[in-house]
Write a protein that holds these residues in place. Sequence first.
Motif, mmCIF file in Angstrom:
data_model
loop_
_atom_site.group_PDB
_atom_site.id
_atom_site.type_symbol
_atom_site.label_atom_id
_atom_site.label_comp_id
_atom_site.label_asym_id
_atom_site.label_seq_id
_atom_site.Cartn_x
_atom_site.Cartn_y
_atom_site.Cartn_z
ATOM 1 N N ALA A 160 10.899 -113.031 -18.767
ATOM 2 C CA ALA A 160 10.391 -111.828 -17.773
ATOM 3 C C ALA A 160 9.282 -111.112 -18.552
ATOM 4 O O ALA A 160 8.507 -110.285 -17.949
ATOM 5 C CB ALA A 160 11.407 -110.731 -17.831
ATOM 6 N N GLN A 161 8.683 -111.532 -19.919
ATOM 7 C CA GLN A 161 7.635 -110.985 -20.428
ATOM 8 C C GLN A 161 6.457 -111.998 -20.159
ATOM 9 O O GLN A 161 5.306 -111.684 -20.760
ATOM 10 C CB GLN A 161 7.670 -110.866 -22.059
ATOM 11 C CG GLN A 161 8.739 -109.825 -22.073
ATOM 12 C CD GLN A 161 8.554 -108.496 -21.555
ATOM 13 O OE1 GLN A 161 7.356 -107.876 -21.736
ATOM 14 N NE2 GLN A 161 9.492 -107.911 -20.881
ATOM 15 N N GLN A 162 6.704 -113.231 -19.787
ATOM 16 C CA GLN A 162 5.493 -114.198 -19.625
ATOM 17 C C GLN A 162 4.486 -113.776 -18.567
ATOM 18 O O GLN A 162 4.899 -113.282 -17.540
ATOM 19 C CB GLN A 162 5.932 -115.609 -19.148
ATOM 20 C CG GLN A 162 6.747 -116.004 -20.459
ATOM 21 C CD GLN A 162 7.602 -117.541 -20.021
ATOM 22 O OE1 GLN A 162 7.383 -118.117 -18.870
ATOM 23 N NE2 GLN A 162 8.504 -117.640 -20.993
ATOM 24 N N LYS A 163 3.321 -114.020 -18.541
ATOM 25 C CA LYS A 163 2.206 -113.526 -17.872
ATOM 26 C C LYS A 163 2.287 -114.375 -16.552
ATOM 27 O O LYS A 163 1.901 -114.067 -15.489
ATOM 28 C CB LYS A 163 0.934 -113.563 -18.284
ATOM 29 C CG LYS A 163 0.599 -112.525 -19.471
ATOM 30 C CD LYS A 163 -0.744 -112.319 -19.888
ATOM 31 C CE LYS A 163 -0.985 -111.191 -20.629
ATOM 32 N NZ LYS A 163 -2.383 -110.891 -20.884
ATOM 33 N N ALA A 164 2.399 -115.751 -16.623
ATOM 34 C CA ALA A 164 2.291 -116.639 -15.514
ATOM 35 C C ALA A 164 3.108 -116.723 -14.485
ATOM 36 O O ALA A 164 4.239 -116.446 -14.622
ATOM 37 C CB ALA A 164 2.249 -118.148 -16.164
ATOM 38 N N ASP A 165 2.773 -116.950 -13.282
ATOM 39 C CA ASP A 165 3.576 -116.737 -12.057
ATOM 40 C C ASP A 165 4.129 -117.827 -11.698
ATOM 41 O O ASP A 165 3.644 -119.013 -11.638
ATOM 42 C CB ASP A 165 2.711 -116.184 -10.916
ATOM 43 C CG ASP A 165 3.399 -116.398 -9.558
ATOM 44 O OD1 ASP A 165 3.244 -117.454 -8.936
ATOM 45 O OD2 ASP A 165 4.141 -115.316 -9.268
ATOM 46 N N ALA A 166 5.603 -117.841 -11.664
ATOM 47 C CA ALA A 166 6.301 -118.866 -11.584
ATOM 48 C C ALA A 166 6.120 -119.881 -10.274
ATOM 49 O O ALA A 166 6.048 -121.171 -10.444
ATOM 50 C CB ALA A 166 8.036 -118.687 -11.368
ATOM 51 N N LYS A 167 5.764 -119.196 -9.174
ATOM 52 C CA LYS A 167 5.374 -119.990 -7.935
ATOM 53 C C LYS A 167 4.095 -120.877 -8.398
ATOM 54 O O LYS A 167 3.937 -122.043 -7.916
ATOM 55 C CB LYS A 167 5.323 -119.283 -6.764
ATOM 56 C CG LYS A 167 4.734 -119.796 -5.593
ATOM 57 C CD LYS A 167 4.866 -118.710 -4.119
ATOM 58 C CE LYS A 167 3.951 -119.486 -2.917
ATOM 59 N NZ LYS A 167 3.893 -118.599 -2.157
ATOM 60 N N PHE A 168 3.127 -119.987 -8.943
ATOM 61 C CA PHE A 168 1.936 -120.706 -9.041
ATOM 62 C C PHE A 168 2.113 -121.784 -10.311
ATOM 63 O O PHE A 168 1.277 -122.678 -9.900
ATOM 64 C CB PHE A 168 0.786 -119.777 -9.774
ATOM 65 C CG PHE A 168 -0.426 -120.484 -10.238
ATOM 66 C CD1 PHE A 168 -1.348 -120.695 -9.324
ATOM 67 C CD2 PHE A 168 -0.547 -120.583 -11.708
ATOM 68 C CE1 PHE A 168 -2.318 -121.247 -9.947
ATOM 69 C CE2 PHE A 168 -1.678 -121.269 -12.056
ATOM 70 C CZ PHE A 168 -2.550 -121.579 -11.210
#
Length: 648
Positions: A160-168
């Motif tokens: 939840a704290q990661q910056k990267a967008d999962a779809k991307f």
Amino acid sequence: MAWDDGLSPDQRTAASHANGNARLLAGPGTGKTKTLTGRVLFLIEVSGVEPRKIVALTFTRAAAFELRDRINKELAGKYADRPTVATLHSYALRNLLHNAARIDALPQPVRIADDWEERHIVLEDLKRLMGGETSVDDVRNKLKDLSADWNTLGIEGDPAQQKADAKFVSAWREHRGLYGYTLRDELVYELKRALQRRGDLELVPPTEHLLVDEYQDLNACDAAVIEAIRQRGAKVYGAGDDDQSIYGFRHALPVGIRSFLEKYAPAGDLKLEVCHRCDKAIIDLARYVAALDIHSLPKPLKPRDGAGDGEVLLLRFGDQSEEADGVASLCRHLIDNVQHKPDDILILLRNDRYSKFSKPLAAALKTAGVPYKLKVNDETPLDTDEGRTALSFLRLSLFKYDGLAWRTLLMVSQKGLGDGAFRALYDTARAAGVTVGQLLTEKDLTGIPRFGAKLQAARTGILQQLLAAGAMLEAPTDGSPVPPLFERVTGVFNAVVKDADECAKMLEYVKMVITESDATTAAELLQALSAADSETEQAIVPGAVNILTMHRAKGLTARTVIVVAAEDEYIPGRQEGTPAEDDERRLLYVSLSRARERLVVTYTDQRTGEQRHTGRTSGEKIRNLTRYLQDAPVEPKNGNTYVQKLGQ
């Protein structure tokens, strides 16, 4: 020569530290590279350490070359082995390649997408894959978020704290698999993960002593790699200066070097005190700026014996036109009347997006008859259609399934193919379960809807070009000797690049990379071309006044340095009130301390035209001197008046 020949007393003390961990605080111009060279020689000649068990890591290819060259000259004729001196990224790549059979996280063979490929292929394709209103800038920012997760190790924390967008990330992983590449920013993280997860990972070379240059520029991931190497028995010698930590954009923070003594206890606390570069007035102003940070580690910075008084000027102009003309007149004066060569002068800009700052400067220098060289973007001499063609031919000669090389050739040497064709190629490869490189190398392309005939013809044309260029870099099948690397590369470029002058520029650049990276094979050359971060590579172009961004100036020096547009709206600019604001003060400190004899800082009362729409107060005319110099012990002078009096 003895290991300590030419070392000053403080350099000798630092180089001869006992074999344990140590931190070397080295301010600008204090002889850090000279001391690191002495350290390596001391370990070999006095402590009896085998050269091959010493590794020194730097942040730029140029810095690695300088240190390696100094060490090799001292060891010539004495030892068969040599220490390893490499950039952190090239060291990571070397170990990932060596352990390829143990690592399944990356497409094989490991192939780094270089800056051009990342911009023109990776970003453009991901923009299409994401669809909707996604722009190239959106994709670039999403890749930066992914890099941030690697650099900060956020990828290993709470999702939840990661910056990267999962779809991307999902789209990128699919694209990476189909084209078979790795991003440069992945390298250090993948080595870190492999070091921690695999007990059978073999470090090459096996390391007893690890020297880390510019230790203040390590981010959390870099530091984790250093720690993992230490846990395998290496002693760590970190050299740097917390006041020169300027790479916050890659999540490097000075806290690493500031906490070194606690982390690596027991550890030696070493300092270099004498600045052998700057004259007195320049040191005084640099020390003033450094002292604005209450967290800065205490470190004396004394002028060398016999140092000159130096000159520091703070010049105020009405607007950017007056500033540009004033800078050009000053350069003309220095060349004509102060025996400066053009390359004795370095002009530094905080940034130069869309050439808004370099354009008026270049025009004024041209009018004044001052030769200049702009080095404010990331392009290399190879970033032309013919340059990319030759480079792609070299890549395909080593690995025929290189998807990025094939795609580059389709883009630059076979006109008439557009986004639709590339999307069809991508979709076909995905549906067939093969990579793009395999599809273009082995499969019949005529069945691809709408674009099959064009793609088939384009492939035929590329194969004919490749054959005509003679791009064969592997050993001849008849057993005849392999020509030297540069000779083989030259043959390919001569066959592809029609303009002799352009070809010469490209080959000069390739030769520089071969020299700086110590490449002996085509594979090593291509790795060096891809693994270097162009934002950190720098060199003075002879015979011209060099105009660079402030970040690019790190590691350089000149008799006269001119820092242009030193206004609060740019330094700290939009970083005001953010954690990155301290980076801006340190960046100014680094820029000021590039000067040896003369330091000139310019600012304006207002910015008009294109420059009005820059900086923290974009759209407003009024500008103010940077906060870091507002109370400095230097009185501003009217720039126009000063320049007018130069010839009198």
